[in-house]
Design an enzyme around this catalytic site. Sequence first.
Site, PDB file in Angstrom:
ATOM      1  N   HIS A 160      -4.620  -4.080  -9.787  1.00 38.88           N
ATOM      2  CA  HIS A 160      -4.251  -4.706  -8.512  1.00 38.88           C
ATOM      3  C   HIS A 160      -5.053  -5.988  -8.290  1.00 38.88           C
ATOM      4  O   HIS A 160      -6.131  -6.160  -8.871  1.00 38.88           O
ATOM      5  CB  HIS A 160      -4.595  -3.764  -7.355  1.00 38.88           C
ATOM      6  CG  HIS A 160      -3.739  -2.548  -7.239  1.00 38.88           C
ATOM      7  ND1 HIS A 160      -4.261  -1.280  -7.111  1.00 38.88           N
ATOM      8  CD2 HIS A 160      -2.386  -2.405  -7.190  1.00 38.88           C
ATOM      9  CE1 HIS A 160      -3.261  -0.400  -7.006  1.00 38.88           C
ATOM     10  NE2 HIS A 160      -2.127  -1.061  -7.054  1.00 38.88           N
ATOM     11  N   CYS A 247      -9.560   1.445  -1.982  1.00 34.15           N
ATOM     12  CA  CYS A 247      -8.297   2.199  -2.043  1.00 34.15           C
ATOM     13  C   CYS A 247      -8.341   3.539  -1.329  1.00 34.15           C
ATOM     14  O   CYS A 247      -7.303   4.139  -1.086  1.00 34.15           O
ATOM     15  CB  CYS A 247      -7.867   2.384  -3.487  1.00 34.15           C
ATOM     16  SG  CYS A 247      -9.125   3.041  -4.524  1.00 34.15           S
TER      17      CYS A 247
HETATM   18  C1  CIR Z   1      -2.643   4.422  -9.467  1.00 37.39           C
HETATM   19  O1  CIR Z   1      -2.583   4.028 -10.620  1.00 37.39           O
HETATM   20  O2  CIR Z   1      -1.798   4.146  -8.630  1.00 37.39           O
HETATM   21  C2  CIR Z   1      -3.819   5.285  -9.068  1.00 37.39           C
HETATM   22  N1  CIR Z   1      -4.176   6.147 -10.147  1.00 37.39           N
HETATM   23  C3  CIR Z   1      -4.994   4.435  -8.666  1.00 37.39           C
HETATM   24  C4  CIR Z   1      -4.726   3.601  -7.451  1.00 37.39           C
HETATM   25  C5  CIR Z   1      -5.916   2.833  -7.005  1.00 37.39           C
HETATM   26  N2  CIR Z   1      -5.581   2.066  -5.869  1.00 37.39           N
HETATM   27  C6  CIR Z   1      -6.219   0.972  -5.497  1.00 37.39           C
HETATM   28  O3  CIR Z   1      -7.136   0.524  -6.155  1.00 37.39           O
HETATM   29  N3  CIR Z   1      -5.768   0.349  -4.408  1.00 37.39           N
END
Ligand code: CIR
Length: 254
Positions: A160, A247
């Site tokens: 991201h 997150c």
């Molecule tokens: C994903 O790949 O969507 C999750 N395993 C990790 C999301 C992490 N989100 C973030 O950094 N905003």
Amino acid sequence: MLLAITRGVSPSMSRCELTHLERRPIDPAIAAGQHAQYEECLRALGCTVQRLPAVPDLPDCVFVEDVAVVLDELAVITRPGAESRRGEVPAVAQALAPYRKLACIEAPGTVDGGDVLRVGRTLYVGLSGRSNAAGIEQMRAHLAPYGYTVTGVPVSGCLHLKSAVTQVGRDTLLINRHWVEPRTFAPLDLIDIDPSEPQAANGLLINGAVIYPQAFPRTKERLEQRGIAVRTVDLSELAKAEGAVTCCSLIVRV
Ligand code: CIR
């Protein structure tokens, strides 16, 4: 008052989405303990924490940031880029409804909140594997009436935009310039991560202090040298799921 909406760790977290990391077993109990410490840190910085229940069939549900973008005037409910994550949306939308008018990203648009960096009235939105041009256009249409500028930013090499850059002071960003073009953010001040810690650009600025993973001591030192107050948390088990500090919460000014 700041409300931090969080969500519990799913027992199925080992089946999370993974893009840049090898799959390793994740112990949900260890992850939950670290997550509770993170919530404690939010409380210590003045937030009231509202934890939504985890869902067994939603392995990534702890990462609430990705399903909404909360601004003072409204919240944009996203359509996450990973299909497995779309079931996370309704409960978060329901939790935000008492506090904000809601706008929604619709197909074919996709946006992950992890791609959205707000600095003042500007929203930088990562053009990543998760957020697409249609999603960014919808964000722009929802937010232009409130005076926000929405800027699409190419990112490469990471999940991201906020894996590559986050706000750590009023006019200061922490950045990994291998993953995003630093000139995008002029005239803001930039602090570079330590080159030995590529994942270190994600910090969460709350009431003047930065919640930050203890895994990156060299970059932490750089932050402190610039006069930034840093509160470290151990999120090593959540990091196996490609999660970091921004997150795991949605911050709502109430
Ligand atoms: C994903 O790949 O969507 C999750 N395993 C990790 C999301 C992490 N989100 C973030 O950094 N905003």
